[in-house]
Design a protein around this motif. Structure first.
Motif, short mmCIF file in Angstrom:
data_model
loop_
_atom_site.label_atom_id
_atom_site.label_comp_id
_atom_site.label_asym_id
_atom_site.label_seq_id
_atom_site.Cartn_x
_atom_site.Cartn_y
_atom_site.Cartn_z
N THR A 291 1.54 -17.55 52.96
CA THR A 291 2.98 -17.58 52.67
C THR A 291 3.41 -16.19 52.24
O THR A 291 2.74 -15.56 51.42
N HIS A 292 4.49 -15.75 52.79
CA HIS A 292 4.98 -14.40 52.53
C HIS A 292 6.42 -14.49 52.04
O HIS A 292 7.24 -15.15 52.66
N VAL A 293 6.70 -13.85 50.92
CA VAL A 293 8.10 -13.75 50.49
C VAL A 293 8.43 -12.29 50.23
O VAL A 293 7.58 -11.50 49.83
N HIS A 294 9.68 -11.92 50.48
CA HIS A 294 10.14 -10.54 50.28
C HIS A 294 10.74 -10.44 48.89
O HIS A 294 11.79 -11.02 48.63
N CYS B 122 6.49 -7.03 48.89
CA CYS B 122 6.21 -8.36 49.45
C CYS B 122 5.18 -9.05 48.56
O CYS B 122 4.26 -8.41 48.05
N GLU C 167 2.43 -12.11 48.89
CA GLU C 167 1.80 -12.97 49.89
C GLU C 167 0.68 -13.75 49.23
O GLU C 167 -0.06 -13.23 48.40
#
Ligand code: NI
Length: 138
Positions: free
Chosen positions: A88-91, A97, A99
């Motif tokens: 799962t990656h969020v900015h 980022c 992850e």
């Protein structure tokens, strides 16, 4: 009397000041004992059966503007596709980022994957948290 060795290290002034503040809050009287505890904690986390099948999550924060970093992170995960269950990656902001990579496999294999990613230039912080697959627990 234990056999003591003196050693030195170089680090940023800000980092050392922050470290001293946090260890003072936790009640350490001196820096050496705090560093000894960190080393012990590290050694314990490195122990264990390397062949044991475990579940683990690798959490990391990195700057996606670092040249080739995003590509390298993806490439390592593709290479380890048999062990990577999900990512799962969020900015977090314009640069950063977060992850989380969820993995399952032999302890040694997950550590290798985590080390490959965490040692990349531009990865600011990261940690592999190891847990049980649940099979050996009632
Ligand atoms: Ni991002």
């Amino acid at each position: 009397m234990p056999d003591l060795v003196r050693t030195g290290l170089s680090l940023e002034r800000d980092l050392l000041e922050q470290f001293d503040k946090t260890i003072a809050k936790r009640g350490y009287n001196n820096r050496s004992e705090a560093i000894r505890d960190l080393i012990r904690e590290h050694l314990i986390s490195e122990e264990g059966d390397q062949n044991r099948v475990i579940a683990g999550t690798l959490t990391m924060v990195y700057d996606h503007h670092q040249p080739n970093l995003t590509e390298r992170v993806v490439e390592i995960q593709h290479h380890a596709h048999a062990h990577v269950l999900a990512a799962t990656h969020v900015h977090l902001d314009h640069h950063n980022c977060l992850e989380v990579v969820i993995m399952k496999g032999r302890s040694a294999e997950l550590r290798t994957i985590a080390d490959q990613i965490l040692s990349l230039r531009g990865v600011k912080h990261g940690k592999l948290v190891i847990t049980t697959t649940g099979k050996d627990l009632k």
